[in-house]
Design a protein around this motif. Sequence first.
Motif, PDB file in Angstrom:
ATOM      1  N   PRO A 108     -18.050  97.784  -3.156  1.00  0.00           N
ATOM      2  CA  PRO A 108     -18.767  98.048  -1.809  1.00  0.00           C
ATOM      3  C   PRO A 108     -19.777  97.731  -2.236  1.00  0.00           C
ATOM      4  O   PRO A 108     -19.953  97.808  -3.478  1.00  0.00           O
ATOM      5  N   VAL A 109     -21.034  97.470  -1.188  1.00  0.00           N
ATOM      6  CA  VAL A 109     -22.384  97.862  -1.625  1.00  0.00           C
ATOM      7  C   VAL A 109     -22.909  98.834  -1.228  1.00  0.00           C
ATOM      8  O   VAL A 109     -23.220  98.865   0.126  1.00  0.00           O
ATOM      9  N   ALA A 168     -17.778  98.726 -13.834  1.00  0.00           N
ATOM     10  CA  ALA A 168     -18.519  98.178 -13.079  1.00  0.00           C
ATOM     11  C   ALA A 168     -17.091  98.424 -11.595  1.00  0.00           C
ATOM     12  O   ALA A 168     -15.658  97.808 -11.729  1.00  0.00           O
ATOM     13  N   THR A 169     -17.581  98.737 -10.709  1.00  0.00           N
ATOM     14  CA  THR A 169     -16.811  98.815  -9.491  1.00  0.00           C
ATOM     15  C   THR A 169     -17.189  98.271  -8.055  1.00  0.00           C
ATOM     16  O   THR A 169     -16.734  97.964  -7.306  1.00  0.00           O
ATOM     17  N   GLY A 170     -18.584  98.244  -7.706  1.00  0.00           N
ATOM     18  CA  GLY A 170     -19.255  97.602  -6.324  1.00  0.00           C
ATOM     19  C   GLY A 170     -20.765  97.394  -7.132  1.00  0.00           C
ATOM     20  O   GLY A 170     -21.195  97.324  -8.540  1.00  0.00           O
ATOM     21  N   ILE A 171     -21.364  97.524  -6.179  1.00  0.00           N
ATOM     22  CA  ILE A 171     -23.423  97.394  -6.115  1.00  0.00           C
ATOM     23  C   ILE A 171     -23.856  98.861  -5.868  1.00  0.00           C
ATOM     24  O   ILE A 171     -23.840  98.956  -4.275  1.00  0.00           O
ATOM     25  N   LEU A 194     -31.918  97.455   0.297  1.00  0.00           N
ATOM     26  CA  LEU A 194     -30.354  96.950   0.784  1.00  0.00           C
ATOM     27  C   LEU A 194     -30.523  95.513   0.652  1.00  0.00           C
ATOM     28  O   LEU A 194     -29.599  95.495   0.157  1.00  0.00           O
ATOM     29  N   ASP A 195     -31.724  94.709   1.038  1.00  0.00           N
ATOM     30  CA  ASP A 195     -31.772  93.556   0.492  1.00  0.00           C
ATOM     31  C   ASP A 195     -31.395  92.482  -0.397  1.00  0.00           C
ATOM     32  O   ASP A 195     -31.017  92.139  -1.004  1.00  0.00           O
ATOM     33  N   ALA A 196     -32.326  93.474  -1.787  1.00  0.00           N
ATOM     34  CA  ALA A 196     -31.710  93.518  -3.410  1.00  0.00           C
ATOM     35  C   ALA A 196     -30.816  93.436  -3.871  1.00  0.00           C
ATOM     36  O   ALA A 196     -29.865  92.686  -4.924  1.00  0.00           O
ATOM     37  N   ALA A 197     -29.959  94.349  -3.378  1.00  0.00           N
ATOM     38  CA  ALA A 197     -28.138  94.656  -3.602  1.00  0.00           C
ATOM     39  C   ALA A 197     -27.685  93.962  -3.060  1.00  0.00           C
ATOM     40  O   ALA A 197     -26.859  93.138  -3.306  1.00  0.00           O
TER      41      ALA A 197
END
Length: 488
Positions: free
Chosen positions: A400-401, A425-428, A438-441
């Motif tokens: 997931p992001v 860790a499981t996502g961003i 959002l773009d950085a993620a």
Amino acid sequence: MAAAPRILQVCAEIFPLLKTGGLADVAGALPGALVAEGADPRVLLPGFAPILAGLQDAQEVGWLPARGQVPAARLLTGLLPACGGVRAYVIDAPDLYQREGGPYADARQQPWSDNPLRFARLGWAAAELAAGVDPFWSPEVVHAHDWHAGLAPACMRALGVRAGSLYTIHNLAYQGDFDAGVFPSLGLPAVQFQPDGLEFWGRVNFMKAGLYYADRLSTVSPSYAREIQQPEQGMGLDGLLRARAEVLHGVLNGVDPAVWNPATDVLIPARYDGAKLAGKARCKTALQQQLGLTEDAAAPLFCVVSRLTEQKGLHLMLQALPALLARGAQFALLGSGDGWMEQAFRELASAHPASAAVRIGYDEPFAHRLIAGADAIVVPSRFEPCGLTQLYGLAYGTLPVVRRVGGLADTVTNCALENLADGSATGIVFDAFDAGALDAALRRAQALHQRKTDWKAVQRTAMACRHDWQPAARDYLHLYHLITDARR
């Protein structure tokens, strides 16, 4: 331990018979989880065509009387085999529920003008069951879900029943807000139309009725329970929620592993689990073939399964997509919602046919194939009571992001270096509600995808997370006991 109380779940939809959103998934999964904990749950539903079609061994319980302009109706009981065999009460009122279009709006997406009466009938039916209309079973706790069932606690107060009530907010943005002129038609005592009741800025508010009259309140994640007590996300009801903070609880939604499990899912091209991820690679290839995308195992494939609304942050996704695709990623979407947004996503896919695909509408089997075949699922919501698609992503190793808000914050652990190092860790996760964040993620997700060892480690951690319904069922049972104990 005290015996589990008899619970009546009151809701407008239930998976797999009728679904417009996550509420149906909750309604379909929670009764079975409560049964596994020793409870005696039943569900009360409007008699929409798919629900009546799914009702087996139907018997008439009796007639529910007219209340104001809320018409009389026949109450049926039977089993819903498609929903785990749960016993259901169904309101058989063809004039209210049997019509072309959706459960809440017509084919042009215009809300039915008589929705106040249609869902007042649901609230009154709940109160009448609590009052003993079925001589063989009556609830000790009425558990009402979302605005459609918001009148149930008010109707219970009007009838003076002994049963307790729990009201669950699934999304505070949808409140069942109507013109004050409908109040006399609802059959409720005049005293209930005031600020200490249903009245909300001179209008009738079904959700406020639930929030004011229920013994206890819950919402679908701990973070959202805190957020809705503040003006930014309180949707005008934050003052009432702060006043009732002592009885407001956050119970995180779950996922039904009988429906969402890549090791057993018959809807996807290949089964897999955290120990053997080869099947996921085959799902990706099959998805790229199905959508006409370039078959490229190295290209990270991002997906969205969502309502297309500003709340879900999908306008941010539109802004971020050109750069994402230019960096070599792929994108696939399944959803429907605001017309301008549907058209914008269609145009983007048309301009990038080898790297982007869009399907407008909802298709449950395709949702499974999409989530299984994608590498990451994007949920950039402005607010998110719980969210289910990120939980599906975790279960399927589709990272997931997400924005750090509501249930997204409660369920996804960011791929910061320290979390990668300790294996949590499981996502961003990102914070600001803007296209730049959002773009950085998305760029962090692409960078992690290039580090195959780290990516697979995070996938396995995500797939090992437990998000089934049993913890939630135990939390709800605790609330039911608090309610019944207080009424003894």
